[in-house]
Design a protein around this motif. Structure first.
Motif, short mmCIF file in Angstrom:
data_model
loop_
_atom_site.label_atom_id
_atom_site.label_comp_id
_atom_site.label_asym_id
_atom_site.label_seq_id
_atom_site.Cartn_x
_atom_site.Cartn_y
_atom_site.Cartn_z
N LEU A 71 0.88 -1.12 -0.08
CA LEU A 71 0.04 -0.02 0.04
C LEU A 71 1.06 1.28 -0.08
N ALA A 72 1.89 1.33 0.71
CA ALA A 72 2.75 2.38 0.91
C ALA A 72 3.62 2.41 -0.59
N ASP A 73 3.82 1.35 -1.22
CA ASP A 73 4.29 1.81 -2.54
C ASP A 73 3.53 2.45 -3.58
N SER A 74 2.16 2.12 -3.43
CA SER A 74 0.86 2.62 -4.35
C SER A 74 0.93 3.95 -3.88
N ALA A 75 1.20 4.35 -2.86
CA ALA A 75 1.19 5.96 -2.55
C ALA A 75 2.02 6.63 -3.40
N GLY A 76 3.20 6.40 -3.94
CA GLY A 76 3.84 7.13 -4.72
C GLY A 76 3.11 7.24 -6.24
N GLU A 77 2.62 6.29 -6.55
CA GLU A 77 1.70 6.26 -8.00
C GLU A 77 0.53 7.34 -7.72
N PHE A 78 -0.25 7.05 -6.47
CA PHE A 78 -1.30 8.00 -6.40
C PHE A 78 -0.77 9.53 -6.47
N LEU A 79 0.36 9.97 -5.90
CA LEU A 79 0.95 11.13 -5.93
C LEU A 79 1.12 11.65 -7.35
N ARG A 80 1.69 10.69 -8.20
CA ARG A 80 1.83 11.07 -9.71
C ARG A 80 0.62 11.53 -10.30
N PHE A 81 -0.53 10.40 -10.12
CA PHE A 81 -1.96 10.92 -10.54
C PHE A 81 -2.46 12.06 -9.86
N ALA A 82 -2.14 12.29 -8.64
CA ALA A 82 -2.77 13.65 -8.37
C ALA A 82 -2.19 14.87 -8.72
N GLU A 83 -1.01 14.78 -8.90
CA GLU A 83 -0.09 15.99 -9.44
C GLU A 83 -0.48 16.18 -10.72
N LEU A 84 -0.97 15.15 -11.58
CA LEU A 84 -1.34 15.40 -13.04
C LEU A 84 -3.03 16.07 -13.03
N GLY A 85 -3.69 15.66 -11.80
CA GLY A 85 -5.34 15.78 -12.25
C GLY A 85 -5.71 16.73 -11.02
N GLY A 86 -4.62 17.22 -10.00
CA GLY A 86 -5.27 17.93 -8.73
C GLY A 86 -4.43 18.86 -8.40
N THR A 87 -4.10 19.72 -9.18
CA THR A 87 -3.36 21.01 -8.70
C THR A 87 -3.87 22.26 -9.47
N PRO A 88 -5.48 22.85 -9.15
CA PRO A 88 -5.87 23.84 -9.67
C PRO A 88 -5.49 25.15 -9.63
N ARG A 89 -4.37 25.24 -8.75
CA ARG A 89 -3.56 26.38 -8.82
C ARG A 89 -2.95 26.85 -10.19
N ARG A 90 -2.66 25.68 -10.73
CA ARG A 90 -1.93 25.87 -11.98
C ARG A 90 -2.90 25.71 -13.36
N TYR A 91 -4.01 25.60 -12.79
CA TYR A 91 -5.10 25.05 -14.01
C TYR A 91 -5.81 26.58 -14.45
N MET A 92 -5.98 26.82 -15.85
CA MET A 92 -6.65 27.84 -16.38
C MET A 92 -8.02 27.24 -16.47
#
Length: 536
Positions: free
Chosen positions: A162-183
């Protein structure tokens, strides 16, 4: 020993000989047992040391897994993660981090208990130390068997995966979850996702417009939602008054006004079509440059609204992920109508959780829908009751309690009393067509009745319809001339966003709370009581 054996042979026929023989047997058994315990002590001590090393190794691995899980969750919390799938993933990681922490605490507690027992044993007398050592050996042999070691190792490996999958989660979240840089395509979304509440109010020549949208953050799997209210009142033509309310899910790409207008355009309830068209026209003409924003955290009603919003969104959309995969949405129209195909799935409409419309019934429409038996009635128009018609539509509503063989069902409620017999396999469009004439006749013929309701539910979706008396129909004065009247108008509209919105929700719940899921009814009743306390 030879002499000893001779004595035994000479005395074998006597009682003394038999006693000595028995003593030899007992002594040999005791010696054998002592020897076994000695070997067991050596083996147990070795296993105990190995088990302790293994537990320390497990604790180190668990601690590292917990750090990874918590770091992933805390890092993602600094981003505006809005996607429902990512929010579910993060919720799983949160649960895993808590479970890992509990397991790690269990390991540490057992290690501390073992250490305390050893320290206590070292300070005790020899017989007590011997007893404790023997008990420790047995415990070690039982607790460090293969099954125990296997289960401990399996638990550690699970948390590491589960801890190893957390890194993959962060990569997905970075792609689709940072509205501060979203137009943002819709400029309103940026403010709402930042936790700001939209307010707009216009009073001009007896016409009154109110538009409010407040963001709500709920549990992880539901993401960010918003409650929307639009009201239009005309002092000189109250039959034109209307009110729209809605709950919808927010994302970076949500077009709030556009989504509501599209949904209204596809509405299949005939008696609300003209109202839907009027609301769509008014929403499209709202001057966005005049909108103003306030932090929602500053709202004095924030806690009150959050509590009821949580209950209502679970009521109107029990499964937060339904229709998320873009499967076709069901049709709510009649099978023979061209509108039956209108509510085939449109991706923009999936976020709509609930939509409500309220309007007055003008005299012309009242007369149109009276039955033939009432056509000859020459009652003066001043005695005609002032009626309101309302619709609350939940396109993702639950079909709980609906039989598998029944596609849809509707029940009739008159003044709070549920009528016997249900209408089955009836569309929302068909229900709306025959409800209004029946409601008008029912309320007209019985002066003591105040409200007529219909509750409709289908395999996917639910609706609440009502016709209600609100007093006698009369035209207001065209001009406000007195100072007292003007002061009354100002006071009546002093804070409509808070007062009217709360009252609208309370009126709905007073009428329909009995049809809410049982697990939510207690929280709804508690909310109504709090509102009553604030108003008194």
């Amino acid at each position: 020993m030879c002499v000893y054996r001779d004595i035994l042979r000479l005395s074998s026929c006597t009682g003394i000989g038999r006693s000595l023989a028995m003593a030899e047997m007992v002594g040999s058994a005791a010696a054998e047992e002592i020897l076994k315990q000695a070997f067991a002590g050596l083996i147990g001590k070795q296993q105990h040391e190995e088990g302790r090393d293994e537990e320390e190794h497990h604790m180190e691995r668990l601690e590292m897994a917990q750090i990874k899980l918590e770091a992933a969750v805390e890092t993602s919390c600094r981003w505006q993660v809005m996607d429902a799938s990512l929010l579910r993933w993060r919720k799983k990681l949160k649960c895993a981090a808590r479970e890992c922490d509990d397991t790690l605490r269990g390991f540490k507690q057992r290690a501390a208990e073992d250490e305390a027992r050893e320290q206590e044993a070292r300070g005790s007398s020899f017989p007590r130390r011997w007893a404790r050592a023997t008990k420790s050996i047995v415990t070690a042999l039982l607790s460090h068997d293969n099954s125990y070691a296997s289960s401990s190792s399996a638990a550690v490996r699970r948390f590491e995966r589960l801890a190893d999958s957390a890194g993959e989660f962060l990569r997905f979240a970075e792609l689709g979850g940072t509205p501060r840089r979203y137009m943002f395509a819709d400029p309103l979304i940026g403010h709402l996702l930042a936790g700001q509440e939209l307010r707009y109010r216009l009073v001009r020549r007896g016409q009154y417009h109110l538009f409010c949208v407040r963001p709500i953050r709920l549990e992880e799997d539901r993401g960010r939602e918003a409650a929307l209210l639009f009201m239009y009142e005309d002092d000189e033509a109250p039959e034109k008054n209307l009110c729209l309310g809605s709950i919808l899910r927010l994302s970076e790409s949500t077009d709030i006004v556009g989504t509501i207008i599209k949904f209204l355009d596809l509405l299949v309830a005939p008696h609300f079509k003209s109202t839907a068209e009027s609301v769509s026209k008014e929403l499209a003409q709202l001057p966005t440059q005049d909108f103003w924003w306030v932090p929602y955290v500053d709202s004095s009603h924030r806690k009150l609204w959050n509590s009821i919003h949580s209950s209502m969104t679970q009521w109107f959309r029990p499964d937060p992920l339904c229709c998320k995969q873009h499967e076709p949405m069901p049709s709510y129209g009649g099978s023979s109508s061209s509108s039956t195909m209108k509510l085939s799935y449109v991706a923009d409409l999936e976020p709509v959780i609930q939509l409500s419309l309220n309007r007055h019934i003008p005299l012309s429409e009242y007369n149109k829908h009276r039955s033939k038996a009432a056509e000859g009635d020459t009652s003066c128009h001043k005695n005609v009751p002032h009626l309101k018609i309302g619709l609350v539509f939940a396109p993702h509503g639950s079909s709980e309690g609906l039989l598998p063989s029944v596609e849809s069902s509707a029940i009739e409620v008159i003044d709070g009393a549920e009528q016997s017999g249900a209408h089955t396999n009836i569309s929302l469009e068909q229900l709306d067509e025959f409800m209004l004439p029946k409601a008008i006749d029912c309320l007209r013929q019985k002066a003591e009745l105040t409200v007529y309701q219909m509750f409709w539910r289908s395999k996917h979706g639910a609706a609440f319809l009502l016709v209600r008396k609100t007093g006698l129909m009369k035209m207001p004065p065209r001009h406000v001339t007195g100072v007292g009247d003007r002061r009354f108008m100002i006071q009546r509209r002093r804070d409509p966003k808070l007062e009217k919105w709360v009252q609208l929700v309370k009126d709905f719940l007073d009428l329909w709370a009995a049809h809410a899921p049982r697990k939510l009814q207690s929280s709804i009743v508690e909310w109504i009581q709090k509102v009553d306390e604030k108003q008194n």
